[in-house]
Design a protein around this motif. Structure first.
Motif, short mmCIF file in Angstrom:
data_model
loop_
_atom_site.label_atom_id
_atom_site.label_comp_id
_atom_site.label_asym_id
_atom_site.label_seq_id
_atom_site.Cartn_x
_atom_site.Cartn_y
_atom_site.Cartn_z
N SER A 79 0.85 -1.15 0.00
CA SER A 79 0.00 0.00 0.00
C SER A 79 0.89 1.21 0.00
CB SER A 79 -0.84 -0.03 1.25
OG SER A 79 -1.18 1.24 1.62
N VAL A 80 0.55 2.20 -0.78
CA VAL A 80 1.48 3.32 -0.92
C VAL A 80 0.75 4.63 -0.87
CG1 VAL A 80 3.00 1.98 -2.39
CG2 VAL A 80 1.26 3.42 -3.40
N THR A 81 1.51 5.67 -0.73
CA THR A 81 1.01 7.01 -1.00
C THR A 81 1.89 7.58 -2.07
OG1 THR A 81 2.41 7.98 0.69
CG2 THR A 81 0.20 7.33 1.36
N GLY A 82 1.31 8.18 -3.06
CA GLY A 82 2.10 8.74 -4.14
C GLY A 82 2.27 10.22 -3.94
N ALA A 83 3.48 10.69 -3.97
CA ALA A 83 3.75 12.11 -3.77
C ALA A 83 3.42 12.87 -5.05
CB ALA A 83 5.21 12.33 -3.39
N ILE A 84 2.48 13.77 -4.98
CA ILE A 84 2.05 14.53 -6.15
C ILE A 84 2.53 15.97 -6.00
CG2 ILE A 84 0.07 15.21 -7.55
CD1 ILE A 84 0.46 12.21 -7.30
N PRO A 85 3.47 16.41 -6.83
CA PRO A 85 3.97 17.78 -6.68
C PRO A 85 2.82 18.79 -6.73
CG PRO A 85 5.30 16.52 -8.23
CD PRO A 85 4.10 15.68 -7.90
N GLY A 86 2.72 19.59 -5.70
CA GLY A 86 1.70 20.62 -5.67
C GLY A 86 0.32 20.11 -5.36
N SER A 87 0.18 18.81 -5.10
CA SER A 87 -1.15 18.26 -4.89
C SER A 87 -1.23 17.45 -3.60
CB SER A 87 -1.53 17.37 -6.08
OG SER A 87 -1.46 18.10 -7.28
N GLY A 88 -0.24 17.54 -2.74
CA GLY A 88 -0.26 16.75 -1.53
C GLY A 88 0.14 15.32 -1.82
N SER A 89 -0.52 14.38 -1.16
CA SER A 89 -0.19 12.98 -1.38
C SER A 89 -1.45 12.17 -1.55
CB SER A 89 0.63 12.43 -0.20
OG SER A 89 -0.15 12.48 0.98
N VAL A 90 -1.29 10.96 -2.10
CA VAL A 90 -2.43 10.08 -2.28
C VAL A 90 -2.13 8.76 -1.59
CG1 VAL A 90 -3.26 11.08 -4.42
CG2 VAL A 90 -1.52 9.32 -4.51
N THR A 91 -3.14 8.17 -1.02
CA THR A 91 -2.99 6.88 -0.37
C THR A 91 -3.52 5.81 -1.29
OG1 THR A 91 -3.35 7.92 1.77
CG2 THR A 91 -3.56 5.53 1.67
N ARG A 92 -2.76 4.74 -1.44
CA ARG A 92 -3.12 3.73 -2.42
C ARG A 92 -3.26 2.36 -1.80
NH1 ARG A 92 -0.44 1.95 -5.60
NH2 ARG A 92 -2.04 1.60 -7.11
N MET A 93 -3.96 1.50 -2.54
CA MET A 93 -4.03 0.10 -2.15
C MET A 93 -2.72 -0.58 -2.54
SD MET A 93 -6.88 -0.83 -0.75
CE MET A 93 -7.11 -2.56 -1.16
N PRO A 94 -2.47 -1.80 -2.03
CA PRO A 94 -1.26 -2.52 -2.41
C PRO A 94 -1.19 -2.74 -3.91
CG PRO A 94 -2.29 -3.54 -0.52
CD PRO A 94 -3.25 -2.51 -1.04
N LEU A 95 0.03 -2.94 -4.42
CA LEU A 95 0.24 -2.97 -5.86
C LEU A 95 0.82 -4.26 -6.38
CD1 LEU A 95 1.79 0.56 -6.27
CD2 LEU A 95 -0.42 -0.20 -7.13
N ASP A 96 1.16 -5.21 -5.52
CA ASP A 96 1.89 -6.35 -6.05
C ASP A 96 1.01 -7.17 -6.98
OD1 ASP A 96 0.61 -6.71 -3.55
OD2 ASP A 96 1.39 -8.76 -3.46
N GLU A 97 1.65 -7.76 -7.99
CA GLU A 97 0.95 -8.51 -9.01
C GLU A 97 0.87 -9.98 -8.64
OE1 GLU A 97 3.10 -7.74 -12.55
OE2 GLU A 97 1.90 -5.98 -13.02
N GLN A 98 -0.21 -10.62 -9.05
CA GLN A 98 -0.38 -12.04 -8.85
C GLN A 98 -0.74 -12.66 -10.18
OE1 GLN A 98 -3.62 -11.95 -6.16
NE2 GLN A 98 -2.37 -11.49 -4.36
N PRO A 99 -0.12 -13.78 -10.56
CA PRO A 99 -0.48 -14.42 -11.82
C PRO A 99 -1.94 -14.83 -11.79
CG PRO A 99 1.56 -15.31 -10.96
CD PRO A 99 0.98 -14.46 -9.87
N MET A 100 -2.64 -14.60 -12.88
CA MET A 100 -4.01 -15.02 -12.97
C MET A 100 -4.08 -16.52 -13.17
SD MET A 100 -5.80 -12.04 -15.20
CE MET A 100 -4.83 -12.40 -16.64
N PRO B 186 -10.77 6.82 -2.09
CA PRO B 186 -9.44 6.86 -1.45
C PRO B 186 -8.66 5.57 -1.66
CG PRO B 186 -11.11 7.74 0.03
CD PRO B 186 -11.84 7.15 -1.13
N THR B 187 -7.37 5.73 -1.90
CA THR B 187 -6.36 4.68 -2.08
C THR B 187 -6.34 4.06 -3.47
OG1 THR B 187 -7.50 2.62 -1.47
CG2 THR B 187 -6.71 4.02 0.34
N TYR B 188 -7.25 4.46 -4.36
CA TYR B 188 -7.31 3.85 -5.68
C TYR B 188 -6.92 4.83 -6.78
CZ TYR B 188 -9.82 -0.03 -3.52
OH TYR B 188 -10.17 -1.10 -2.74
N GLY B 189 -6.40 4.28 -7.86
CA GLY B 189 -6.03 5.12 -8.99
C GLY B 189 -5.74 4.30 -10.24
N ILE B 190 -5.47 5.01 -11.32
CA ILE B 190 -5.04 4.43 -12.59
C ILE B 190 -3.59 4.84 -12.76
CG2 ILE B 190 -5.41 4.35 -15.09
CD1 ILE B 190 -8.31 5.28 -14.54
#
Length: 447
Positions: free
Chosen positions: A111-132, A401-405
């Motif tokens: 789970s992460v937060t992405g630092a957005i210049p001039g936009s504060g930060s975003v909280t994200r869900m975990p990102l690890d990949e799993q084979p389908m 919150p925590t989601y993005g593309i």
């Protein structure tokens, strides 16, 4: 002596039916037949012979004279060059065989937060990949893959998809390049069939209302001719390409990632492959024995499309098809991209949300108190920006919150793995979408 080559070419041509001609991709009629040792001869979906050079470029298709209808001048510009010899069409080098790029084969939890210049930060869900389930990185060089009929019918039932038959790697790459130029992404261009290609064909038919026969190589090549030229072209490695900056490797441990100056590319080939929308191993296979670190070196690369333009007002993330659709204000499809969307354990959102923020080249904040703990890391870590960062080169934050593309450091896995809730695209597709969408745009998640 100067007349011998012409007479020799004519004698070679006489071995073939007199009622056929060889037509180059730009519409020019060849006045000779290439030596068999210089080309690979395949057949398209209509049974016609296709002459392919050893770089994978289609040189000509053998067509019956009475069926050949050159494009009218008012439809297309005149074909450049007139009659052209083999080496004028891209040439070849002796000993460069036709290879499967997979011969060159040598996770990011959290789970992460992405630092957005001039936009504060975003909280994200975990990102690890799993084979389908059932996913396999290996697939044959030539294959007949049936499309997902359920996905096709729900997407555009009026336009059934024509299954792609066995085709040479070069012809599949040409089809992928055509779709890429149309703004209907097939993901990485690698010369292999797969669901990303089938899904792109279905999306193209939705966008245009036309039916595409992917087995009609002549039609695909003619479309390519007037949308940017041959699918494989020469490129000269620049001093900037060779200089980087590059990092030796991307470590798995987030504490080690945080120590890097940037999440940069690890090699010239990785950088160029992404630049030209290619699989890195396919790039190496097109250029066997080449030292990519030497400026001035001429290599073969894919000739992809320019970024799609337009204003996207609605995005549909289709979980079932593992595809993202971008629509304009008139509800017309502008672009489509293969995507990795959620998993059973950590599903993506449902319902309708909006775009909250957009950041190019974002940083990445690891916070073990949000969703997960990676290894022994129990402190907040700031991971620098870069194409090999956990969210790649783009972060499009959603109102949920925590989601993005976002982008990804591993484009070849798009559509073949599961994510932890967010929507992953290749870096180039995510960048294209980010430049067409504005805050407030609607994002719908559908099953």
């Amino acid at each position: 002596m100067q007349g011998i080559p012409s007479a020799e070419a004519q004698s070679r041509y006489d071995r073939y039916p007199a009622d056929t001609i060889l037509v180059a991709p730009d519409g020019a009629i060849l006045d000779y037949v290439p030596d068999r040792g210089d080309v690979v001869i395949s057949r398209d979906g209509m049974g016609r012979r296709v002459f392919i050079d050893r770089y994978g470029n289609v040189l000509a298709t053998e067509i019956r004279q009475e069926t050949y209808r050159p494009a009218r001048a008012e439809e297309y510009p005149p074909a450049p060059g007139g009659y052209r010899r083999f080496r004028d069409l891209g040439g070849y080098q002796d000993g460069y065989g036709y290879q499967d790029y997979r011969d060159y084969r040598p996770g990011e939890p959290g789970s992460v937060t992405g630092a957005i210049p001039g936009s504060g930060s975003v909280t994200r869900m975990p990102l690890d990949e799993q084979p389908m389930p059932g996913a396999d990185d290996s697939y044959p060089q030539e294959a007949s893959i049936e499309p997902d009929q359920q996905a096709i019918e729900s997407l555009h039932p009026q336009k059934p998809i024509i299954a792609v038959t066995k085709k040479p790697q070069a012809e599949i790459a040409a089809l992928q390049v055509f779709l890429d130029r149309e703004g209907i992404s097939p993901g990485v261009i690698d010369g292999h069939l797969g669901e990303n290609v089938n899904k792109a064909i279905a999306a193209w038919q939705e966008m245009t209302g036309e039916t595409l026969d992917p087995n009609n190589s002549e039609d695909i090549m003619q479309r390519l001719t007037y949308s940017g030229g041959l699918p494989i072209i020469d490129y000269t490695i620049t001093a900037a390409d060779a200089a980087g900056p590059y990092v030796a490797a991307i470590p798995e441990d987030y504490a080690h990632k945080a120590q890097l100056p940037a999440m940069s590319y690890t090699s010239v080939t990785e950088k160029l492959a992404e630049q030209f929308h290619m699989d890195e191993n396919y790039l190496k296979a097109l250029n066997p024995g080449v030292d990519f670190t030497i400026p001035g070196t001429i290599i073969k690369v894919v000739n992809p499309g320019q970024p799609k333009a337009g204003q996207v007002t609605r995005i549909v993330a289709d979980k079932g098809r593992k595809q993202v659709f971008a629509y304009g204000a008139d509800n017309q499809l502008i672009a489509a991209y293969p995507a990795t969307i959620g998993s059973t354990d950590t599903p993506s959102p449902t319902g309708t949300h909006t775009v909250q923020r957009i950041a190019l080249d974002p940083g990445y904040t690891y916070n073990p108190k949000i969703n997960f703990k990676q290894g022994n890391n129990d402190q907040i870590l700031q991971i620098p920006p870069g194409p090999n960062g956990p969210v790649g080169k783009v972060w499009i934050a959603l109102s949920k919150p925590t989601y993005g593309i976002h982008g990804t450091p591993e484009p070849s896995k798009i559509g073949k793995t599961n994510s932890h809730g967010c929507v992953r695209l290749t870096n180039w597709d995510a960048t294209e979408l980010a430049k067409m969408v504005k805050t407030g745009a609607i994002v719908e998640f559908v099953e």
